[in-house]
Design a protein around this motif. Structure first.
Motif, PDB file in Angstrom:
ATOM      1  N   PHE A  79      41.902  30.712  20.136  1.00 20.82           N
ATOM      2  CA  PHE A  79      40.835  30.441  19.170  1.00 20.82           C
ATOM      3  C   PHE A  79      39.566  29.972  19.878  1.00 20.82           C
ATOM      4  O   PHE A  79      38.469  30.461  19.589  1.00 20.82           O
ATOM      5  N   LEU A  80      39.716  29.054  20.817  1.00 22.76           N
ATOM      6  CA  LEU A  80      38.543  28.553  21.556  1.00 22.76           C
ATOM      7  C   LEU A  80      37.909  29.647  22.406  1.00 22.76           C
ATOM      8  O   LEU A  80      36.681  29.690  22.538  1.00 22.76           O
ATOM      9  N   ALA A  81      38.721  30.533  22.954  1.00 26.69           N
ATOM     10  CA  ALA A  81      38.181  31.655  23.731  1.00 26.69           C
ATOM     11  C   ALA A  81      37.316  32.547  22.836  1.00 26.69           C
ATOM     12  O   ALA A  81      36.242  32.995  23.246  1.00 26.69           O
ATOM     13  N   THR A  82      37.781  32.770  21.617  1.00 26.77           N
ATOM     14  CA  THR A  82      37.015  33.589  20.676  1.00 26.77           C
ATOM     15  C   THR A  82      35.706  32.902  20.308  1.00 26.77           C
ATOM     16  O   THR A  82      34.639  33.533  20.290  1.00 26.77           O
ATOM     17  N   LEU A  83      35.777  31.612  20.033  1.00 26.44           N
ATOM     18  CA  LEU A  83      34.550  30.855  19.730  1.00 26.44           C
ATOM     19  C   LEU A  83      33.597  30.867  20.908  1.00 26.44           C
ATOM     20  O   LEU A  83      32.371  30.965  20.726  1.00 26.44           O
ATOM     21  N   ALA A  84      34.115  30.761  22.107  1.00 25.81           N
ATOM     22  CA  ALA A  84      33.270  30.799  23.313  1.00 25.81           C
ATOM     23  C   ALA A  84      32.503  32.109  23.411  1.00 25.81           C
ATOM     24  O   ALA A  84      31.334  32.136  23.806  1.00 25.81           O
ATOM     25  N   MET A  85      33.158  33.196  23.044  1.00 28.62           N
ATOM     26  CA  MET A  85      32.479  34.497  23.057  1.00 28.62           C
ATOM     27  C   MET A  85      31.307  34.500  22.086  1.00 28.62           C
ATOM     28  O   MET A  85      30.224  34.989  22.407  1.00 28.62           O
ATOM     29  N   LEU A  86      31.541  33.988  20.891  1.00 26.90           N
ATOM     30  CA  LEU A  86      30.475  33.961  19.880  1.00 26.90           C
ATOM     31  C   LEU A  86      29.314  33.084  20.319  1.00 26.90           C
ATOM     32  O   LEU A  86      28.142  33.477  20.205  1.00 26.90           O
ATOM     33  N   VAL A  87      29.614  31.900  20.819  1.00 30.42           N
ATOM     34  CA  VAL A  87      28.559  30.994  21.268  1.00 30.42           C
ATOM     35  C   VAL A  87      27.790  31.599  22.439  1.00 30.42           C
ATOM     36  O   VAL A  87      26.560  31.578  22.473  1.00 30.42           O
ATOM     37  N   ALA A  88      28.525  32.170  23.394  1.00 26.49           N
ATOM     38  CA  ALA A  88      27.869  32.777  24.556  1.00 26.49           C
ATOM     39  C   ALA A  88      26.958  33.939  24.158  1.00 26.49           C
ATOM     40  O   ALA A  88      25.912  34.150  24.768  1.00 26.49           O
ATOM     41  N   ALA A  89      27.329  34.659  23.112  1.00 26.92           N
ATOM     42  CA  ALA A  89      26.488  35.774  22.647  1.00 26.92           C
ATOM     43  C   ALA A  89      25.195  35.274  22.020  1.00 26.92           C
ATOM     44  O   ALA A  89      24.192  35.993  22.012  1.00 26.92           O
ATOM     45  N   LEU A  90      25.222  34.054  21.515  1.00 26.16           N
ATOM     46  CA  LEU A  90      24.030  33.504  20.845  1.00 26.16           C
ATOM     47  C   LEU A  90      23.065  32.805  21.791  1.00 26.16           C
ATOM     48  O   LEU A  90      21.901  32.583  21.424  1.00 26.16           O
ATOM     49  N   ILE A  91      23.532  32.435  22.968  1.00 26.74           N
ATOM     50  CA  ILE A  91      22.630  31.694  23.887  1.00 26.74           C
ATOM     51  C   ILE A  91      22.169  32.547  25.040  1.00 26.74           C
ATOM     52  O   ILE A  91      22.547  33.632  25.244  1.00 26.74           O
ATOM     53  N   ALA A 146      33.847  38.876  17.291  1.00 25.60           N
ATOM     54  CA  ALA A 146      33.222  38.390  18.527  1.00 25.60           C
ATOM     55  C   ALA A 146      32.928  39.544  19.487  1.00 25.60           C
ATOM     56  O   ALA A 146      31.849  39.608  20.086  1.00 25.60           O
ATOM     57  N   VAL A 147      33.871  40.466  19.612  1.00 25.82           N
ATOM     58  CA  VAL A 147      33.665  41.613  20.511  1.00 25.82           C
ATOM     59  C   VAL A 147      32.518  42.484  20.009  1.00 25.82           C
ATOM     60  O   VAL A 147      31.684  42.944  20.800  1.00 25.82           O
ATOM     61  N   VAL A 148      32.435  42.690  18.714  1.00 26.70           N
ATOM     62  CA  VAL A 148      31.349  43.499  18.148  1.00 26.70           C
ATOM     63  C   VAL A 148      29.998  42.826  18.401  1.00 26.70           C
ATOM     64  O   VAL A 148      29.032  43.474  18.819  1.00 26.70           O
ATOM     65  N   VAL A 149      29.920  41.523  18.164  1.00 26.14           N
ATOM     66  CA  VAL A 149      28.659  40.795  18.387  1.00 26.14           C
ATOM     67  C   VAL A 149      28.255  40.882  19.861  1.00 26.14           C
ATOM     68  O   VAL A 149      27.093  41.170  20.178  1.00 26.14           O
TER      69      VAL A 149
END
Length: 131
Positions: free
Chosen positions: A119-131, A71-74
């Motif tokens: 886990f949800l914080a990590t998913l939030a990072m990924l989703v936020a990077a995509l939108i 997530a941090v890399v993305v």
């Protein structure tokens, strides 16, 4: 350095701390003869309950750190750092810190809830990077 990368670096240091929290009692309990061996056989005696929990918490952080690093890399390479991703990174780190005593002292059901927050914080990072 972005806040997300700072949180990742601190999570790496936390991993080292967790390793020491597990390794010191494990060496005392199993003896350095076993812990410095190739470990071709199981130990002659089991770890204490608390030390075994610290080992499982350490292994769990290895697993969680993989997704958090991704997530941090993305976020970083995609130049998507935002207040959301920064907050989520710090929430992840706080959850991982809280997870150690929660696992070691068997705080039910809080251990699972704390894991879920990270886990949800990590998913939030990924989703936020995509939108």
């Amino acid at each position: 350095m972005t806040p997300e990368l700072t949180a990742l670096a601190l999570a790496g240091l936390l991993q080292a701390v967790q390793y020491a929290l597990f390794a010191v009692p494990a060496n005392r309990e199993l003896g350095t003869g076993y812990t410095s061996s190739a470990r071709d056989r199981p130990p002659s005696k089991p770890l204490s309950l608390k030390t075994a929990r610290l080992q499982r918490a350490l292994n769990n952080h290895f697993e969680g750190l993989i997704l958090f690093t991704l997530a941090v890399v993305v976020v970083t390479l995609g130049q998507q750092s935002s207040a959301t991703t920064q907050t989520a990174a710090w929430v992840y780190l706080a959850a991982r810190i809280a997870y150690i005593p929660a696992y070691a002292f068997d705080w039910q059901p809080w251990r699972s809830a704390i894991w879920g927050v990270g886990f949800l914080a990590t998913l939030a990072m990924l989703v936020a990077a995509l939108i």
